[in-house]
Design an enzyme around this catalytic site. Structure first.
Site, PDB file in Angstrom:
ATOM      1  N   ASN A  94      43.879 -44.416   7.349  1.00 27.81           N
ATOM      2  CA  ASN A  94      44.664 -43.172   7.369  1.00 27.81           C
ATOM      3  C   ASN A  94      44.423 -42.335   6.115  1.00 27.81           C
ATOM      4  O   ASN A  94      45.257 -41.522   5.735  1.00 27.81           O
ATOM      5  CB  ASN A  94      46.157 -43.506   7.466  1.00 27.81           C
ATOM      6  N   GLU A 121      59.553 -37.827  13.715  1.00 28.29           N
ATOM      7  CA  GLU A 121      58.321 -37.691  12.934  1.00 28.29           C
ATOM      8  C   GLU A 121      57.740 -36.323  13.238  1.00 28.29           C
ATOM      9  O   GLU A 121      57.895 -35.839  14.360  1.00 28.29           O
ATOM     10  CB  GLU A 121      57.331 -38.796  13.326  1.00 28.29           C
ATOM     11  N   SER A 156      52.610 -41.426  15.023  1.00 30.19           N
ATOM     12  CA  SER A 156      51.525 -42.207  14.430  1.00 30.19           C
ATOM     13  C   SER A 156      50.529 -42.762  15.438  1.00 30.19           C
ATOM     14  O   SER A 156      49.394 -43.036  15.084  1.00 30.19           O
ATOM     15  CB  SER A 156      52.098 -43.352  13.607  1.00 30.19           C
TER      16      SER A 156
END
Ligand SMILES: Cc1ncc(COP(=O)(O)O)c(C=O)c1O
Length: 407
Positions: A56, A186, A190
């Site tokens: 990431n 969020e 993700s």
């Protein structure tokens, strides 16, 4: 004595592992013998260099000289460890400098540093919803750390349908009598890489006088003005922004940016902050340098965005079901565990590290490859990935091109 036979206290562990294996869900710990950078050397029986689509490190910060020098300077000045929790021996000046820098970058009154992003979510949720009369309302696809915070917090846990303001409103009416309500979302999810409708969700929170926490782990450094995330882009000021130093900032650590009173409450009630040693100097020296680097180079996310769009378009042109989107996370949903594992293995054979993502990380039936694009990837890396993806789709043209390249 219950019906369970505890003569052998480990009885059942082998059977449980066998069941996990049969489901195709056994996780192991791959070993890499190199930095976790654009390419990695995977040690899997033999050593193999692979192009890394799993990290990431969206801006490639972990390998930038300015960021590495930040770590070296901090190590020289402060030593290897931080020595204690900050409320015990005191925090390092560097910890406070990082908090001030990230707060200024995000335009918030203050910030609180934790050792990981996981701990930041735990601290925030536990501190804000710490009374049994409180309620925590989560988007169903929130990260495990937010769920764990909600389970540890005293408040009641409710969930709303992913990215659905109407369902959020319904859940908020169900806990209308709560002393305090915390809604957690969020900005970029993700595992799907999709964006939250932040403006609409924030309006529902305002209407129902709920506090809003936005986890910007996957948006900072990638989206928004100068990489400041989706809240900054949409002009929404949530009550808390959670972030991590482990993705675009190339290091390790987590933080919550908020007004002074909220930060003060977290300092006093955030158990994962209070009862854990402060993050090590080298990590925060690197993160501090990385935030400064991004602040001074606001165009860094632009090159990444060009790369993301190129790859998304090209994969779609090959026939992969790649959703529209701007995030660096490109999900390729293939269905069951075995299909995802087989695809990941074939890509590994072709020189690419794109691990299969399986339950419990994603819902059953939606196993996937998760490609993570970094500014560090070169044009050649992307070309090679597309050739490999064509091969695994079984396209004759893809196979021919791959054969040409390896000839
Ligand atoms: C949305 C989200 N929040 C929090 C975290 C935790 O961050 P860290 O890796 O710094 O613990 C992650 C990391 O995977 C994440 O994806």
């Amino acid at each position: 004595m219950s019906a369970h036979d505890r003569d052998d206290p480990r009885s059942g562990i082998a059977a449980e592992l066998a069941a996990i294996t049969a489901e195709g869900r056994l996780r192991q710990r791959p070993v890499i013998d190199s930095p976790c950078a654009r390419t990695i050397v995977l040690v899997d029986g033999k050593r193999k260099r692979l192009i890394n689509w799993a990290a990431n490190d969206y801006l490639g910060a972990s390998q930038e000289l300015i960021v590495r020098n930040g770590a070296f300077r901090a190590l020289r000045s402060y030593g290897a460890g931080s020595g204690s929790a900050r409320l015990l021996a005191g925090g390092l000046r560097l910890h406070r400098q990082f908090e001030q820098r990230i707060a200024k970058f995000l335009g918030s009154q203050d910030a609180l540093l934790t050792s990981t992003g996981f701990q930041a979510n735990l601290a925030a949720v536990v501190a804000i919803a710490g009374d049994p009369q409180d309620a925590i309302v989560l988007d169903r696809l929130c990260h495990a750390s937010t769920y764990d915070g909600a389970r540890q917090a005293a408040g009641q846990l409710l969930r709303f349908r992913h990215n659905d303001p109407t369902d959020l409103e319904l859940q908020l009416t169900r806990c209308a009598s709560a002393r305090r309500i915390l809604v957690c979302i969020e900005s970029v999810y993700s595992m799907d890489g999709d964006e939250a409708p932040i403006t609409a969700l924030a309006a529902v929170c305002r209407k129902h006088r709920a506090l809003l926490l936005v986890d910007e782990a996957h948006a900072l450094g990638v989206l928004g003005p100068g990489g400041r995330g989706l809240c900054a882009e949409s002009g929404v000021r949530p009550d808390l922004i959670v972030g991590t130093c482990s993705k675009s900032f190339g290091s390790q650590g987590g933080f919550i940016a908020a007004d002074q009173d909220i930060i003060e409450l977290l300092v006093n009630r955030g158990r994962s902050f209070i009862f854990s040693t402060a993050p090590c100097p080298a990590a925060i020296g690197a993160a501090h340098a990385a935030v400064g680097w991004l602040r001074d180079h606001p165009d860094l996310p632009d090159a990444l965005q060009t790369s993301i769009q190129e790859l998304r378009r090209a994969l779609r042109a090959q026939g992969w079901d790649v959703p529209e989107g701007r995030s660096a996370i490109i999900p390729i949903v293939v269905g069951d565990e075995h299909a995802a594992l087989a695809l990941a293995q074939r890509l590994r054979d072709l020189g690419h590290h794109c691990p299969a993502i399986r339950p419990p990380t994603v819902p059953a039936g939606s196993c996937r490859l998760r490609l993570s694009v970094s500014r560090a990837h070169t044009a050649a890396d992307k070309r090679k990935l597309l050739k490999a993806m064509a091969v695994v789709r079984g396209e004759p043209s893809g196979q021919a091109r791959m054969a040409e390249e390896t000839a």
